[in-house]
Design a protein around this motif. Sequence first.
Motif, mmCIF file in Angstrom:
data_model
loop_
_atom_site.group_PDB
_atom_site.id
_atom_site.type_symbol
_atom_site.label_atom_id
_atom_site.label_comp_id
_atom_site.label_asym_id
_atom_site.label_seq_id
_atom_site.Cartn_x
_atom_site.Cartn_y
_atom_site.Cartn_z
ATOM 1 N N GLN A 58 0.631 38.180 21.873
ATOM 2 C CA GLN A 58 1.475 38.143 20.683
ATOM 3 C C GLN A 58 1.324 36.840 19.899
ATOM 4 O OE1 GLN A 58 3.275 41.051 19.919
ATOM 5 N NE2 GLN A 58 1.963 41.662 21.642
ATOM 6 N N GLY A 59 0.390 35.998 20.318
ATOM 7 C CA GLY A 59 0.238 34.713 19.648
ATOM 8 C C GLY A 59 1.382 33.767 19.915
ATOM 9 N N GLY A 60 2.049 33.971 21.041
ATOM 10 C CA GLY A 60 3.169 33.114 21.442
ATOM 11 C C GLY A 60 4.490 33.861 21.435
ATOM 12 N N LEU A 61 5.437 33.363 22.220
ATOM 13 C CA LEU A 61 6.777 33.926 22.295
ATOM 14 C C LEU A 61 7.797 32.890 21.830
ATOM 15 C CD1 LEU A 61 6.603 35.647 25.818
ATOM 16 C CD2 LEU A 61 6.661 36.808 23.598
ATOM 17 N N PHE A 62 8.898 33.371 21.258
ATOM 18 C CA PHE A 62 9.998 32.496 20.841
ATOM 19 C C PHE A 62 11.178 32.791 21.759
ATOM 20 C CE2 PHE A 62 13.748 31.638 18.054
ATOM 21 C CZ PHE A 62 13.570 30.262 17.967
ATOM 22 N N LEU A 63 11.366 31.930 22.764
ATOM 23 C CA LEU A 63 12.419 32.123 23.768
ATOM 24 C C LEU A 63 13.173 30.802 23.955
ATOM 25 C CD1 LEU A 63 10.269 34.070 26.422
ATOM 26 C CD2 LEU A 63 11.800 35.071 24.710
ATOM 27 N N PRO A 64 13.951 30.386 22.964
ATOM 28 C CA PRO A 64 14.559 29.044 23.023
ATOM 29 C C PRO A 64 15.518 28.843 24.190
ATOM 30 C CG PRO A 64 15.426 30.335 21.179
ATOM 31 C CD PRO A 64 14.254 31.078 21.706
ATOM 32 N N SER A 65 16.254 29.870 24.569
ATOM 33 C CA SER A 65 17.201 29.706 25.682
ATOM 34 C C SER A 65 16.464 29.507 26.994
ATOM 35 C CB SER A 65 18.126 30.933 25.778
ATOM 36 O OG SER A 65 18.895 31.068 24.607
ATOM 37 N N LEU A 66 15.478 30.375 27.264
ATOM 38 C CA LEU A 66 14.693 30.239 28.490
ATOM 39 C C LEU A 66 13.868 28.955 28.466
ATOM 40 C CD1 LEU A 66 13.561 33.959 28.881
ATOM 41 C CD2 LEU A 66 15.068 32.699 30.440
#
Length: 391
Positions: free
Chosen positions: A39-47
């Motif tokens: 996906q060209g990277g993930l956005f998971l700020p909490s994790l």
Amino acid sequence: MFKRIIVIVMDSVGVGALPDAAEYGDLGTDTMGNIARSQGGLFLPSLERLGLGKIAAFEGINSPDKPAAWYGKMAEIAKGKDTTTGHWEMVGCPIFQPLPLYPGGFPEDLIANFTAVTGRKILGNKAASGTEIIQELGEDHLRTGYPIVYTSADSVLQIAAHEEVIPLDELYSMGKIVREKVCIGRHAMGRVIVRPFIGTTGHFTRTANRHDYSLLPPTITVLDLLKEAGKAVIGVGKISDIFAGKGITASYPTKSNDHGMRTLQNVISSEVTEGLIFANLVEFDSVYGHRNDCQGYAYALQRFDGQLELLLPLLAETDLLILTADHGCDPTTEGTDHTREFVPLLVYNNGRQGDNLGIRTSFADIGATIAENFSLRSLAYGKSFLADLTR
């Protein structure tokens, strides 16, 4: 020390192939890592804030200098890569004799016994995708009334039926009797699962009314010890099914990840003040992993991350949150089955800074930690990491 421990199993969110993955045909698998790359990277700020990026390098996930949670990853010592073996090991009951598998379909004696106890002939009898086999055989099922019986790479017998052909009560009774009378002895598979569906030819869809009928764990678990000690053991999602209700004091079945997180928030905010809250979020696996849906899996992870941000403020200083998984299910692979992987370990307590818990040699370390926290007798497997949280 902690009054409540909340364990959330992100079903199938593996973090890289185990050393023995090649024995399972899973060399190079990495559910979280490969999804992130696809996906060209993930956005998971909490994790990310908790320390996910400390476990391994995932595209789009930074590695904080001061993570909010203790972090590590766990290897599985049990033989297998399915829901049953993963969850049982977490609570101190690893199994070393692999559960029976039927990649070529079930033998004649099992099918004959199935027909004898249910009074119905069957369709299918092969390893198949659950969503594909109802499209393939759904019309024949409508015409004959015969249930669709199939398996997968896991130790499981699955029964699919249209809700208007075999009503839910009858289907559930069928699953129960097959568990008790058919899947026994040398055919004692980990689970019997009934898979209701609805719709018309070419447009069949599974409903959320599945039900699992599991083997009883062969030895005592930390769930049993907690219950014997008078502590609450709350199952959210399919937890009670996985343990056939053993050691569970209350169960809240759920229909989706969203429903699971809402239920978990309600339970955490309820009158349950001491004990274990044990939740499984199945859609990562059932809806996305098994269907090789990388984009959907990524979206589900990001949605969960946002829900986690809402859940964390509900935790008291006397609560301990453990985030983990039970196996992998890498959607970037050619197959659609579970994958033999390390699982993440993130352990959070409000107000404390985390540290490295390293590579744990067994999922049973979770059960050992729960046992030590509640001053229960030690289990045969697992090494507690409770002392690491109090240094």
